[in-house]
Design a protein around this motif. Structure first.
Motif, PDB file in Angstrom:
ATOM      1  N   VAL A  95      34.910  38.851  53.019  1.00 23.98           N
ATOM      2  CA  VAL A  95      33.905  38.196  53.858  1.00 23.98           C
ATOM      3  C   VAL A  95      34.486  36.892  54.399  1.00 23.98           C
ATOM      4  CG1 VAL A  95      31.581  37.237  53.975  1.00 23.98           C
ATOM      5  CG2 VAL A  95      32.051  39.181  52.462  1.00 23.98           C
ATOM      6  N   LEU A  96      34.531  36.770  55.757  1.00 20.45           N
ATOM      7  CA  LEU A  96      35.018  35.527  56.408  1.00 20.45           C
ATOM      8  C   LEU A  96      36.384  35.088  55.855  1.00 20.45           C
ATOM      9  CD1 LEU A  96      31.687  33.462  56.402  1.00 20.45           C
ATOM     10  CD2 LEU A  96      32.698  34.748  58.297  1.00 20.45           C
ATOM     11  N   GLN A  97      37.279  36.006  55.759  1.00 24.95           N
ATOM     12  CA  GLN A  97      38.643  35.762  55.259  1.00 24.95           C
ATOM     13  C   GLN A  97      38.668  35.399  53.770  1.00 24.95           C
ATOM     14  OE1 GLN A  97      40.469  32.815  57.820  1.00 24.95           O
ATOM     15  NE2 GLN A  97      40.743  34.280  59.494  1.00 24.95           N
ATOM     16  N   PHE A  98      37.523  35.533  53.094  1.00 24.88           N
ATOM     17  CA  PHE A  98      37.480  35.303  51.657  1.00 24.88           C
ATOM     18  C   PHE A  98      37.474  36.652  50.938  1.00 24.88           C
ATOM     19  CE2 PHE A  98      35.156  31.487  53.236  1.00 24.88           C
ATOM     20  CZ  PHE A  98      36.076  30.533  52.822  1.00 24.88           C
ATOM     21  N   HIS A  99      38.232  36.752  49.863  1.00 27.13           N
ATOM     22  CA  HIS A  99      38.211  37.954  49.037  1.00 27.13           C
ATOM     23  C   HIS A  99      37.201  37.732  47.924  1.00 27.13           C
ATOM     24  CE1 HIS A  99      39.468  40.635  45.743  1.00 27.13           C
ATOM     25  NE2 HIS A  99      39.822  41.470  46.745  1.00 27.13           N
ATOM     26  N   VAL A 100      36.235  38.640  47.790  1.00 25.45           N
ATOM     27  CA  VAL A 100      35.159  38.506  46.815  1.00 25.45           C
ATOM     28  C   VAL A 100      35.196  39.707  45.879  1.00 25.45           C
ATOM     29  CG1 VAL A 100      32.702  38.088  46.466  1.00 25.45           C
ATOM     30  CG2 VAL A 100      33.789  37.396  48.608  1.00 25.45           C
ATOM     31  N   THR A 101      35.155  39.460  44.567  1.00 18.89           N
ATOM     32  CA  THR A 101      35.168  40.529  43.585  1.00 18.89           C
ATOM     33  C   THR A 101      34.521  40.062  42.296  1.00 18.89           C
ATOM     34  OG1 THR A 101      36.545  42.115  42.362  1.00 18.89           O
ATOM     35  CG2 THR A 101      37.448  39.909  42.762  1.00 18.89           C
ATOM     36  N   THR A 102      34.046  41.042  41.538  1.00 19.43           N
ATOM     37  CA  THR A 102      33.491  40.728  40.209  1.00 19.43           C
ATOM     38  C   THR A 102      34.472  41.072  39.106  1.00 19.43           C
ATOM     39  OG1 THR A 102      32.446  42.919  40.161  1.00 19.43           O
ATOM     40  CG2 THR A 102      31.105  41.070  40.957  1.00 19.43           C
ATOM     41  N   ASP A 103      35.655  41.540  39.472  1.00 21.38           N
ATOM     42  CA  ASP A 103      36.689  41.921  38.502  1.00 21.38           C
ATOM     43  C   ASP A 103      37.924  41.041  38.707  1.00 21.38           C
ATOM     44  OD1 ASP A 103      38.432  43.107  36.759  1.00 21.38           O
ATOM     45  OD2 ASP A 103      38.448  45.074  37.754  1.00 21.38           O
ATOM     46  N   TRP A 104      38.275  40.286  37.690  1.00 21.90           N
ATOM     47  CA  TRP A 104      39.437  39.378  37.791  1.00 21.90           C
ATOM     48  C   TRP A 104      40.716  40.131  38.132  1.00 21.90           C
ATOM     49  CZ3 TRP A 104      41.132  34.779  38.632  1.00 21.90           C
ATOM     50  CH2 TRP A 104      42.418  34.398  38.255  1.00 21.90           C
ATOM     51  N   GLN A 105      40.844  41.333  37.649  1.00 22.12           N
ATOM     52  CA  GLN A 105      42.055  42.088  37.917  1.00 22.12           C
ATOM     53  C   GLN A 105      42.186  42.475  39.378  1.00 22.12           C
ATOM     54  OE1 GLN A 105      44.368  42.365  35.663  1.00 22.12           O
ATOM     55  NE2 GLN A 105      43.050  41.290  34.176  1.00 22.12           N
ATOM     56  N   ARG A 106      41.069  42.457  40.105  1.00 20.72           N
ATOM     57  CA  ARG A 106      41.114  42.785  41.527  1.00 20.72           C
ATOM     58  C   ARG A 106      41.378  41.557  42.411  1.00 20.72           C
ATOM     59  NH1 ARG A 106      38.851  47.744  43.173  1.00 20.72           N
ATOM     60  NH2 ARG A 106      38.115  49.033  41.424  1.00 20.72           N
ATOM     61  N   VAL A 107      41.374  40.380  41.787  1.00 22.95           N
ATOM     62  CA  VAL A 107      41.701  39.160  42.547  1.00 22.95           C
ATOM     63  C   VAL A 107      43.145  39.270  43.021  1.00 22.95           C
ATOM     64  CG1 VAL A 107      42.025  36.657  42.373  1.00 22.95           C
ATOM     65  CG2 VAL A 107      40.058  37.751  41.270  1.00 22.95           C
ATOM     66  N   PRO A 108      43.477  38.899  44.256  1.00 24.08           N
ATOM     67  CA  PRO A 108      44.856  39.009  44.761  1.00 24.08           C
ATOM     68  C   PRO A 108      45.865  38.399  43.782  1.00 24.08           C
ATOM     69  CG  PRO A 108      43.395  38.369  46.541  1.00 24.08           C
ATOM     70  CD  PRO A 108      42.571  38.361  45.298  1.00 24.08           C
ATOM     71  N   LYS A 109      46.993  39.123  43.613  1.00 25.09           N
ATOM     72  CA  LYS A 109      48.003  38.702  42.645  1.00 25.09           C
ATOM     73  C   LYS A 109      48.526  37.273  42.878  1.00 25.09           C
ATOM     74  CE  LYS A 109      47.849  42.517  40.376  1.00 25.09           C
ATOM     75  NZ  LYS A 109      47.263  42.534  39.011  1.00 25.09           N
ATOM     76  N   PRO A 110      48.774  36.840  44.122  1.00 25.26           N
ATOM     77  CA  PRO A 110      49.241  35.454  44.315  1.00 25.26           C
ATOM     78  C   PRO A 110      48.258  34.410  43.774  1.00 25.26           C
ATOM     79  CG  PRO A 110      49.643  36.726  46.292  1.00 25.26           C
ATOM     80  CD  PRO A 110      48.796  37.588  45.401  1.00 25.26           C
ATOM     81  N   VAL A 111      46.944  34.706  43.916  1.00 24.82           N
ATOM     82  CA  VAL A 111      45.943  33.779  43.402  1.00 24.82           C
ATOM     83  C   VAL A 111      45.946  33.809  41.873  1.00 24.82           C
ATOM     84  CG1 VAL A 111      43.489  33.211  43.354  1.00 24.82           C
ATOM     85  CG2 VAL A 111      44.536  34.018  45.473  1.00 24.82           C
ATOM     86  N   GLN A 112      46.035  35.035  41.293  1.00 31.09           N
ATOM     87  CA  GLN A 112      46.098  35.117  39.841  1.00 31.09           C
ATOM     88  C   GLN A 112      47.302  34.353  39.290  1.00 31.09           C
ATOM     89  OE1 GLN A 112      45.641  38.976  38.009  1.00 31.09           O
ATOM     90  NE2 GLN A 112      44.500  39.793  39.793  1.00 31.09           N
ATOM     91  N   LYS A 113      48.437  34.442  40.003  1.00 26.18           N
ATOM     92  CA  LYS A 113      49.657  33.761  39.540  1.00 26.18           C
ATOM     93  C   LYS A 113      49.494  32.245  39.546  1.00 26.18           C
ATOM     94  CE  LYS A 113      54.619  33.523  40.470  1.00 26.18           C
ATOM     95  NZ  LYS A 113      55.713  33.987  41.371  1.00 26.18           N
ATOM     96  N   GLN A 114      48.793  31.710  40.543  1.00 25.19           N
ATOM     97  CA  GLN A 114      48.610  30.264  40.645  1.00 25.19           C
ATOM     98  C   GLN A 114      47.579  29.747  39.641  1.00 25.19           C
ATOM     99  OE1 GLN A 114      50.450  28.219  42.431  1.00 25.19           O
ATOM    100  NE2 GLN A 114      51.616  29.936  43.314  1.00 25.19           N
ATOM    101  N   PHE A 115      46.612  30.615  39.275  1.00 29.81           N
ATOM    102  CA  PHE A 115      45.551  30.178  38.360  1.00 29.81           C
ATOM    103  C   PHE A 115      45.512  31.097  37.139  1.00 29.81           C
ATOM    104  CE2 PHE A 115      44.094  29.299  42.751  1.00 29.81           C
ATOM    105  CZ  PHE A 115      44.142  27.910  42.710  1.00 29.81           C
ATOM    106  N   GLU A 116      46.623  31.196  36.449  1.00 28.97           N
ATOM    107  CA  GLU A 116      46.732  32.078  35.297  1.00 28.97           C
ATOM    108  C   GLU A 116      45.816  31.626  34.163  1.00 28.97           C
ATOM    109  OE1 GLU A 116      50.819  32.171  34.273  1.00 28.97           O
ATOM    110  OE2 GLU A 116      51.399  33.495  35.922  1.00 28.97           O
ATOM    111  N   ASP A 117      45.759  30.328  33.926  1.00 32.05           N
ATOM    112  CA  ASP A 117      44.999  29.811  32.789  1.00 32.05           C
ATOM    113  C   ASP A 117      43.641  29.301  33.249  1.00 32.05           C
ATOM    114  OD1 ASP A 117      47.196  30.349  31.197  1.00 32.05           O
ATOM    115  OD2 ASP A 117      48.099  28.394  31.657  1.00 32.05           O
TER     116      ASP A 117
END
Length: 430
Positions: free
Chosen positions: A66-88
């Motif tokens: 939505v509006l260039q934002f990725h929205v999900t209720t599952d952390w594993q579906r969050v884009p990998k680059p974002v997961q890498k930056q906010f691992e903890d």
């Protein structure tokens, strides 16, 4: 106004102080504006992403864009680059994370990452956005629109522009003020006695005109005092010359009338002779003091050795009753001198040496244009030459001040050297 030595002018001091103050204010406000801008940007992004998290993903969907934002209720579906930056990431909800990579504050970052964790209906919603080529994107966009200027750089340039405008205005104000001040300074330096009777120029400012008026009044008062003093000295010295001449001529006539007086009468005659010589020296000094400082003195060729012999003979009465040996050594050279000032200098130096030597020696040496007078007191074990009262007794009084004034005015080299039990003075009549 100029900087003289280590003294800073008011203009320089005020300019540096105000410029530094405005520079500090510009830096503080620029920094504050930048922080406000960044804070507002973060809050706006956080608010927008939170609003998205409140509505999306829609019912029955786990992931949505939505509006260039990725929205999900599952952390594993969050884009990998974002997961890498906010691992903890924290287990807390309703938090906002952002990260800028290779950001130098005045240019766009190379990469940006943002993440909002929002709790809705008992589950966490992850709204994320990232751009790993953000700087390239901004540059490409501005190549299409025009010059690339980061908002922070715009804030800095605005601050510098304000500072430059302030400095230019300050310089203009200083120019308006300092030109009259410099005119007042030049005018006061060139003031003469004739100018004291005239009206001062207009220096544009009321305070400067008041100062110019005060300068004229004070200098006029000083000039009147000096004129009265010179007039008094001139009249007094001229009036004294006649009775002194009568006293000396009658004293000489008395010697011819009765060349062999009694011992008691001889003492009285000697006292009269010494008093007349002292008064003669005083009137010559008064006459000199009554002259204008820049008055030209006639110069004549004379024998400096003869002047020394005559002066020390006239002042020999100062050594009566003392155990003082006088050694005088002169040559036959003749020099061109301003006679009266040179006589006053020699008279005071020899008088000083004779008066302040009770037991010892006085050496007077003349060679060409140079005169060296040394007085050594052998009757005292030691003299504390650092004691002000002793220095005054050894001759640092009005007579020696007059010597310093005359030698300085005529450019004669004059030096004084402290010895253990006396002084050595040297004068070079050039």
């Amino acid at each position: 106004m100029k900087i003289l030595g280590n003294k800073t002018s008011i203009r320089t001091y005020t300019f540096v102080f105000l410029t530094s103050l405005v520079l500090l204010i510009a830096v503080v406000f620029s920094y504050q504006s930048a922080n406000i801008f960044l804070g507002s940007f973060d809050r706006m992004t956080e608010k927008l992403m939170t609003e998205v998290a409140k509505k999306y993903p829609e019912q029955g969907k786990v992931e949505q864009t939505v509006l260039q934002f990725h929205v999900t209720t599952d952390w594993q579906r969050v884009p990998k680059p974002v997961q890498k930056q906010f691992e903890d990431i924290s287990t807390e909800s309703n938090v906002y994370y952002s990260k800028f990579v290779d950001w130098i504050y005045i240019a766009p970052p190379k990469e940006i990452y943002a993440l909002v964790i929002y709790e809705r209906d008992g589950q966490r919603v992850f709204v994320s956005q990232f751009n790993e080529k953000f700087q390239e994107y901004i540059i490409k966009k501005h190549n299409e629109d025009g010059i690339l200027l980061d908002p922070i750089m715009v804030i800095i340039l605005l601050g510098l522009s304000g500072l430059i405008i302030f400095v230019l205005v300050l310089l203009l104000i200083f120019k308006k003020i300092t030109v009259p001040v410099q005119s007042l300074q030049k005018w006061s330096k060139t003031l003469t006695i004739d100018d004291l009777k005239q009206t001062h120029p207009d220096f544009k400012f009321k305070e400067l005109n008041s100062l110019a008026k005060l300068i004229l009044e004070n200098l006029g008062s000083v000039a009147d005092s000096v004129e009265r003093e010179q007039t008094f000295l001139s009249y007094a010295s001229h009036e004294l010359r006649t009775p002194i001449a009568v006293l000396r001529s009658n004293s000489a006539l008395l010697e011819k009338v009765n060349p062999n007086p009694s011992e008691r009468e001889r003492k009285i005659r000697d006292r009269i002779q010494r008093a007349s010589l002292t008064m003669k020296s005083m009137t010559e000094t008064l006459l000199w003091l009554s002259r204008e400082g820049n008055a030209e003195m006639p110069r004549e060729i004379t024998s400096l050795g003869t002047l020394l012999n005559n002066t020390q003979t006239e002042l020999s009465y100062l050594l009566m009753g003392k155990s003082v040996e006088v050694n005088i050594k002169v040559d036959d050279s003749e020099v061109e001198l301003a006679l009266v000032p040179s006589l006053i200098v020699l008279n005071n130096l020899i008088r000083n040496a004779f008066q302040h030597t009770q037991q010892g020696t006085v050496d007077i040496v003349q060679k060409g244009n140079e005169v060296l007078i040394t007085n050594i007191e052998t009757g005292l074990e030691s003299i504390n030459t650092s004691d002000t009262s002793i220095q005054k007794e050894l001759g640092f009084g009005l007579g020696m001040q007059l010597v310093e004034k005359l030698t300085k005015q005529f450019g004669w080299k004059y030096t004084t050297t402290k010895l253990n039990n006396g002084y050595k003075v040297s004068v070079f009549f050039n």
